[in-house]
Design an enzyme around this catalytic site. Structure first.
Site, short mmCIF file in Angstrom:
data_model
loop_
_atom_site.label_atom_id
_atom_site.label_comp_id
_atom_site.label_asym_id
_atom_site.label_seq_id
_atom_site.Cartn_x
_atom_site.Cartn_y
_atom_site.Cartn_z
CG ASP A 184 2.25 4.17 2.25
OD1 ASP A 184 3.62 5.21 2.99
OD2 ASP A 184 1.47 4.28 2.30
CD GLU A 204 2.54 11.28 9.09
OE1 GLU A 204 2.81 10.70 8.59
OE2 GLU A 204 3.08 11.98 7.41
CG ASP A 257 3.90 2.29 5.33
OD1 ASP A 257 3.42 2.04 5.91
OD2 ASP A 257 4.31 3.23 4.93
O1 KIV Z 1 5.76 6.15 4.47
C1 KIV Z 1 6.37 6.78 5.44
O2 KIV Z 1 7.30 6.96 5.55
C2 KIV Z 1 5.42 7.04 6.53
C3 KIV Z 1 5.87 7.84 8.19
C4 KIV Z 1 6.51 9.20 7.13
C5 KIV Z 1 5.87 7.32 8.86
O3 KIV Z 1 4.36 6.59 7.41
#
Ligand code: KIV
Length: 266
Positions: A46, A184, A85
């Site tokens: 996301d 993260e 996501d």
């Molecule tokens: O949304 C995303 O790209 C992420 C990564 C940074 C792990 O959650």
């Protein structure tokens, strides 16, 4: 099913001590290049709220946006494992709505798994999703969907009690059925402790070298965001400047008449 990198292979990679590489993608062209480049996994993050839509956070991303980008990515992939996501808005209400949203991401977006941010607070949901046959990747540490609650994009788990809580959350996610966890922006020592405590793989971003794998946003690792240089980021190319240079040359050649040349004409 076309993908050949399965969850079983990712989990075996941890047991064998082989590091997992994951890169984000949001469209078919990038997904094809990343797939052919050999990444084990692709995350339709996301983060598209930032790098595609130009927002300052991931909060405005909707389920429809995610489905659209997941479906585009799937058209470019033949090999890598693809994770989509769950956007902020899709799992903050009832669990039934969240399960329905995850089903749509799998069925309409076509991804192999979904990723959710959070620890114990989403444990029931993770258990329900995995029972329903939806593989779940967890996400702990800096969880960008909670940026306002966290007070900014900062390293998490520095204080001893925060670190303990994160470790417990990781164990709870594993027990609830998560097959992997993104860590993260956490200190290297904490990422190592979590990685050693779990049987499922950890995938780090800003979490040091001791996680079972690494993930980066494709635009960041390719150097397309000229002003973005956090400590954890290594730029493997300088495409931002390359693209600007190419566009400048094209504009000059259109002006001068050098393009199109005879060989470009019918
Ligand atoms: O949304 C995303 O790209 C992420 C990564 C940074 C792990 O959650």
């Amino acid at each position: 099913m076309r993908q050949t990198v399965t969850i079983r292979k990712l989990q075996k990679a941890k047991r064998d001590g082989r590091r997992i590489s994951m890169v984000t993608a949001y469209d078919a062209t990038f997904a094809r290049l990343i797939d052919q480049g050999g990444a084990d996994a692709i995350l339709v993050g996301d983060s598209l709220g930032n790098v595609i839509q130009g927002h300052g956070t991931t909060l405005p991303v909707t389920l429809e946006h995610m489905i659209y980008h997941c479906a585009a990515v799937m058209r470019g992939v033949t090999r890598a494992h693809v994770v989509g996501d769950m956007p902020f808005i899709s799992y903050r209400g009832s669990e039934d709505d969240a399960v329905h949203a995850a089903c749509r991401l799998m069925a309409e977006g076509g991804v192999n798994a979904v990723k959710l941010e959070g620890g114990r607070s989403i444990a029931n949901l993770v258990a329900r999703l995995t029972t329903a046959g939806i593989p779940v990747m967890g996400h702990l540490g800096l969880t960008p969907q909670s940026v306002h609650q966290l007070g900014g994009f900062r390293v998490q788990g520095r204080a001893e009690d925060d670190a303990q809580r994160l470790l417990e959350d990781a164990r709870i996610l594993e027990e609830s059925g998560a097959y992997a966890i993104v860590l993260e922006m956490v200190p290297q020592a904490l990422a190592r402790e979590v990685t050693e405590a779990l049987t499922i793989p950890t995938i780090g971003i800003g979490a040091g070298p001791d996680t079972d794998g690494q993930v980066l946003v494709c635009y960041d690792l390719l150097g397309m965001n000229l002003d973005f240089q956090p400590k954890f980021l290594k730029k493997y190319a300088n495409l931002g400047e390359g693209i600007q240079q190419a566009i400048q040359t094209y504009c000059e050649e259109v002006q001068s008449g050098a393009f199109p040349a005879d060989e470009h004409s019918f």
